[in-house]
Scaffold this motif. Structure first.
Motif, PDB file in Angstrom:
ATOM      1  N   ALA A 163     -10.574   2.646 -24.948  1.00  0.00           N
ATOM      2  CA  ALA A 163      -9.355   2.819 -24.166  1.00  0.00           C
ATOM      3  C   ALA A 163      -8.439   1.599 -24.256  1.00  0.00           C
ATOM      4  O   ALA A 163      -7.213   1.737 -24.239  1.00  0.00           O
ATOM      5  CB  ALA A 163      -9.715   3.092 -22.710  1.00  0.00           C
ATOM      6  N   GLY A 164      -9.007   0.403 -24.341  1.00  0.00           N
ATOM      7  CA  GLY A 164      -8.196  -0.801 -24.414  1.00  0.00           C
ATOM      8  C   GLY A 164      -7.322  -0.818 -25.655  1.00  0.00           C
ATOM      9  O   GLY A 164      -6.108  -1.074 -25.592  1.00  0.00           O
ATOM     10  N   ALA A 165      -7.921  -0.522 -26.798  1.00  0.00           N
ATOM     11  CA  ALA A 165      -7.169  -0.484 -28.052  1.00  0.00           C
ATOM     12  C   ALA A 165      -6.119   0.614 -28.014  1.00  0.00           C
ATOM     13  O   ALA A 165      -4.992   0.441 -28.504  1.00  0.00           O
ATOM     14  CB  ALA A 165      -8.118  -0.271 -29.228  1.00  0.00           C
ATOM     15  N   ARG A 166      -6.474   1.743 -27.416  1.00  0.00           N
ATOM     16  CA  ARG A 166      -5.528   2.851 -27.330  1.00  0.00           C
ATOM     17  C   ARG A 166      -4.331   2.469 -26.444  1.00  0.00           C
ATOM     18  O   ARG A 166      -3.178   2.776 -26.755  1.00  0.00           O
ATOM     19  CB  ARG A 166      -6.223   4.093 -26.776  1.00  0.00           C
ATOM     20  N   GLY A 167      -4.612   1.778 -25.335  1.00  0.00           N
ATOM     21  CA  GLY A 167      -3.537   1.348 -24.454  1.00  0.00           C
ATOM     22  C   GLY A 167      -2.586   0.380 -25.128  1.00  0.00           C
ATOM     23  O   GLY A 167      -1.355   0.482 -24.974  1.00  0.00           O
ATOM     24  N   VAL A 168      -3.140  -0.564 -25.897  1.00  0.00           N
ATOM     25  CA  VAL A 168      -2.294  -1.513 -26.639  1.00  0.00           C
ATOM     26  C   VAL A 168      -1.415  -0.769 -27.649  1.00  0.00           C
ATOM     27  O   VAL A 168      -0.240  -1.100 -27.840  1.00  0.00           O
ATOM     28  CB  VAL A 168      -3.169  -2.573 -27.350  1.00  0.00           C
ATOM     29  N   PHE A 169      -1.991   0.252 -28.282  1.00  0.00           N
ATOM     30  CA  PHE A 169      -1.216   1.056 -29.232  1.00  0.00           C
ATOM     31  C   PHE A 169      -0.014   1.700 -28.552  1.00  0.00           C
ATOM     32  O   PHE A 169       1.108   1.675 -29.082  1.00  0.00           O
ATOM     33  CB  PHE A 169      -2.102   2.131 -29.862  1.00  0.00           C
ATOM     34  N   PHE A 170      -0.220   2.275 -27.350  1.00  0.00           N
ATOM     35  CA  PHE A 170       0.876   2.946 -26.667  1.00  0.00           C
ATOM     36  C   PHE A 170       1.952   1.950 -26.220  1.00  0.00           C
ATOM     37  O   PHE A 170       3.149   2.253 -26.262  1.00  0.00           O
ATOM     38  CB  PHE A 170       0.350   3.729 -25.465  1.00  0.00           C
TER      39      PHE A 170
END
Length: 221
Positions: A163-170
């Protein structure tokens, strides 16, 4: 931010979405405790198997029966105590105690800490309606089953647990103009997730153990 939040060391921080705020609990002893168990109890036996050592560690962990009580604060406690000098405690260990029993009891202890944080949030007027797990620990459905049993709530596990990597992507996508607003995310990507239900009888099983956990922690620290 309320006095109840301050007492429990729950923060009130601005969300990435303007006008919204978030709070969170802290666990100084989490994945690092599992890593210590991996290196000290499991690696000598499993590292030559050629399979993922964590997968082997957690295999069948939801079916283990342990009579241990573990306060897993090997690297100190997080919220609400925030005491980095606090240590771990293991009660009930015997010469024939298996490493899998210790691992399951540690997972229970970490879930008890989460349960304390959830109760403190709700006491402060912050309802916890859904629980989603993320990170490396969420890769094991067996470990998540133990946590669901302890918490007495459904756990939602996304197929992609990072989720952390996904949040940074967004955040980056919005900065680049790929997204105009975070409300577009559900249409931008559809997250697949599974739901793990607490097992029947788990509430009765963990009611006394949770009370004992809190009592021992208060007595020792």
């Amino acid at each position: 931010k309320s006095g109840s939040m301050e007492e429990s060391h729950l923060v009130c921080a601005p969300h990435v979405i303007p006008g919204k705020f978030l709070t969170y609990g802290v666990l100084y002893s989490g994945g690092n405790v599992i890593r210590e168990l991996r290196d000290r109890l499991f690696r000598p036996r499993l590292e030559k198997s050629g399979t993922d050592i964590y997968q082997e560690m957690f295999h069948g962990i939801d079916r283990v029966e342990n009579r241990l009580l573990v306060i897993p604060h090997l690297f100190g406690s997080g919220t609400p105590g925030m005491n980095q000098e606090e240590g771990a405690c293991v009660l009930g260990i015997r010469p024939d105690t298996a490493p899998e029993e210790i691992l399951q009891a540690v997972i229970e202890g970490l879930a008890f800490d989460m349960r304390i944080n959830i109760e403190n949030m709700e006491r402060a007027g912050i309802p916890v309606r859904q629980i989603r797990a993320a990170g490396g620990g969420a890769k094991s459905p067996e470990a998540m089953q133990v946590r669901a049993d302890v918490l007495g709530q459904r756990l939602y596990i996304p197929k992609d647990v990072q989720a952390g990597a996904r949040g940074v992507f967004f955040i980056a996508a919005k900065a680049l103009g790929w997204l105009h607003d975070y409300s577009e995310i559900p249409g931008f990507i559809k997250l697949e997730e599974t739901c793990i239900e607490p097992r029947k009888g788990a509430a009765d099983k963990y009611k006394r153990k949770y009370e004992a956990y809190r009592a021992v922690q208060n007595w020792m620290f």
